[in-house]
Design a protein around this motif. Sequence first.
Motif, short mmCIF file in Angstrom:
data_model
loop_
_atom_site.label_atom_id
_atom_site.label_comp_id
_atom_site.label_asym_id
_atom_site.label_seq_id
_atom_site.Cartn_x
_atom_site.Cartn_y
_atom_site.Cartn_z
N PHE A 1 0.83 -1.21 0.00
CA PHE A 1 0.00 0.00 0.00
C PHE A 1 0.86 1.26 0.00
O PHE A 1 0.61 2.21 -0.73
CB PHE A 1 -0.92 -0.01 1.22
CG PHE A 1 -1.79 1.23 1.34
CD1 PHE A 1 -2.96 1.33 0.60
CD2 PHE A 1 -1.43 2.27 2.16
CE1 PHE A 1 -3.75 2.47 0.69
CE2 PHE A 1 -2.22 3.41 2.27
CZ PHE A 1 -3.38 3.50 1.53
N VAL A 2 1.88 1.28 0.86
CA VAL A 2 2.69 2.49 1.00
C VAL A 2 3.81 2.47 -0.04
O VAL A 2 4.55 1.51 -0.16
CB VAL A 2 3.30 2.59 2.41
CG1 VAL A 2 4.14 3.85 2.54
CG2 VAL A 2 2.19 2.59 3.45
N ILE A 3 3.92 3.53 -0.80
CA ILE A 3 4.99 3.76 -1.76
C ILE A 3 5.64 5.10 -1.40
O ILE A 3 4.92 6.06 -1.13
CB ILE A 3 4.43 3.81 -3.21
CG1 ILE A 3 3.82 2.45 -3.59
CG2 ILE A 3 5.50 4.20 -4.21
CD1 ILE A 3 3.10 2.47 -4.93
N MET A 245 5.40 14.95 -2.64
CA MET A 245 4.96 13.57 -2.83
C MET A 245 5.81 12.92 -3.91
O MET A 245 6.62 13.58 -4.56
CB MET A 245 3.47 13.53 -3.25
CG MET A 245 2.53 14.26 -2.30
SD MET A 245 2.40 13.49 -0.67
CE MET A 245 1.37 12.08 -1.09
N VAL A 246 5.63 11.61 -4.09
CA VAL A 246 6.30 10.94 -5.20
C VAL A 246 5.27 10.60 -6.27
O VAL A 246 4.13 10.27 -5.98
CB VAL A 246 7.04 9.66 -4.75
CG1 VAL A 246 8.14 9.99 -3.76
CG2 VAL A 246 6.10 8.62 -4.18
N GLN A 247 5.71 10.75 -7.51
CA GLN A 247 4.84 10.46 -8.64
C GLN A 247 5.51 9.41 -9.51
O GLN A 247 6.72 9.47 -9.76
CB GLN A 247 4.59 11.74 -9.43
CG GLN A 247 3.36 11.70 -10.29
CD GLN A 247 3.01 13.09 -10.81
OE1 GLN A 247 3.65 13.58 -11.72
NE2 GLN A 247 2.02 13.75 -10.21
N MET A 248 4.71 8.45 -9.97
CA MET A 248 5.26 7.31 -10.69
C MET A 248 5.18 7.51 -12.19
O MET A 248 4.53 8.44 -12.68
CB MET A 248 4.53 6.05 -10.25
CG MET A 248 4.70 5.77 -8.76
SD MET A 248 3.56 4.53 -8.13
CE MET A 248 4.13 3.09 -9.02
N ALA A 249 5.86 6.60 -12.92
CA ALA A 249 5.99 6.78 -14.37
C ALA A 249 4.64 6.81 -15.08
O ALA A 249 4.45 7.58 -16.03
CB ALA A 249 6.87 5.67 -14.94
N SER A 268 13.30 7.36 -6.15
CA SER A 268 13.39 5.96 -5.77
C SER A 268 13.10 5.09 -6.98
O SER A 268 12.45 5.52 -7.94
CB SER A 268 12.41 5.63 -4.64
OG SER A 268 11.07 5.80 -5.08
N VAL A 269 13.59 3.84 -6.91
CA VAL A 269 13.37 2.85 -7.96
C VAL A 269 12.99 1.53 -7.29
O VAL A 269 13.67 1.09 -6.36
CB VAL A 269 14.62 2.65 -8.83
CG1 VAL A 269 14.34 1.63 -9.93
CG2 VAL A 269 15.07 3.97 -9.44
N SER A 275 10.20 6.72 -9.52
CA SER A 275 9.28 7.73 -9.01
C SER A 275 10.06 9.01 -8.76
O SER A 275 11.24 8.99 -8.41
CB SER A 275 8.59 7.26 -7.73
OG SER A 275 9.53 6.97 -6.71
N TRP A 276 9.38 10.14 -8.97
CA TRP A 276 9.99 11.46 -8.87
C TRP A 276 9.29 12.27 -7.78
O TRP A 276 8.10 12.09 -7.51
CB TRP A 276 9.88 12.20 -10.19
CG TRP A 276 10.68 11.63 -11.30
CD1 TRP A 276 11.90 12.05 -11.76
CD2 TRP A 276 10.32 10.52 -12.15
NE1 TRP A 276 12.32 11.29 -12.81
CE2 TRP A 276 11.38 10.34 -13.08
CE3 TRP A 276 9.22 9.66 -12.21
CZ2 TRP A 276 11.36 9.34 -14.05
CZ3 TRP A 276 9.20 8.66 -13.17
CH2 TRP A 276 10.26 8.51 -14.08
#
Length: 305
Positions: A1-3, A245-249, A268-269, A275-276
């Motif tokens: 759940f948590v990214i 926050m982090v945003q994914m591809a 992070s990868v 994610s950015w």
Amino acid sequence: FVIPYIVDPKPYGLKLAVPFPLAVSSDIFENGFDTIVLVTNIGAAEDFSGGYHASRHDKLTVDLEWGQPGAGMRCVLVRGSPYVTCHYDGVSPSFNAPQMLERFSVDGKAVECDGREVTGRRFEVSFIQSDETWVLYTEYTVTVICLNDAARMSIDAVEPYSGTLRAAMANNCTAGRSAFHCKKRPPADPEEPVFVALLDEHAHVYAEAAEVRFSVDEAHGTGAVHYAWKKRAFNGTDETTPLLMVQMAHHWLAGVEGVELAYPTPFSVSLHGQSWLVAGDEWRVLYKLPQVMWHAPREGDPPRQ
């Protein structure tokens, strides 16, 4: 759940790990993480004999609580947050890991982790085994004792605390030793702590809940997912600072309105991809909707018509 973290709730608090893509075979990949050594723990010095329970949730956040009012802790797990946020109510924060410290600083000044009391609001630690650097932010000034030996390090508050504590992984190739996160095999070049300033700038604002809704623009053939974060801030700080926050591809591929890219290098990868870091309180993720056809693209087989 948590990214972007692996979060494992425990009777004492949260066990945290930073995942990495792991090639099990030529055609099998999984989200790898170490559960024994390359982990950190956030909790309290007090004994929460009753364990924890989930007290609230929505589509993007979950509240976990330990203890009781006046002597407890509540952590808000937020999908997509680069921070882990816990609120303390009359208990003593504790941050520890089965690792050795390489560096320890308090409010930007290097300090020996030798059992002496130190006071501050920003605590930075760098680990030898994981090669990670973590930063702890407290809403109010806290006096702690830092201990470090070959098997374990700990930062424990000397008195009960009421306020918020946030933790973030700021660098996972601090000295070039990480076999999982450095761009080259160790010994690698240490990576610059490019995310520290951003994490410092946004650490005082945090998400408490989220609202998710959907909309369709039939005229343009698009649909949208709307994320609205409900946020709060440390006492006496600027509440208008946007959430980090982090945003994914797949967000970028779809197209997102309402956020700004905070740094061009991926934060992070994992098996989820890169994610950015982005800044913004409300997202609008756009999707091009496929045209629905109610007829087959070719004629059916006559005997079956």
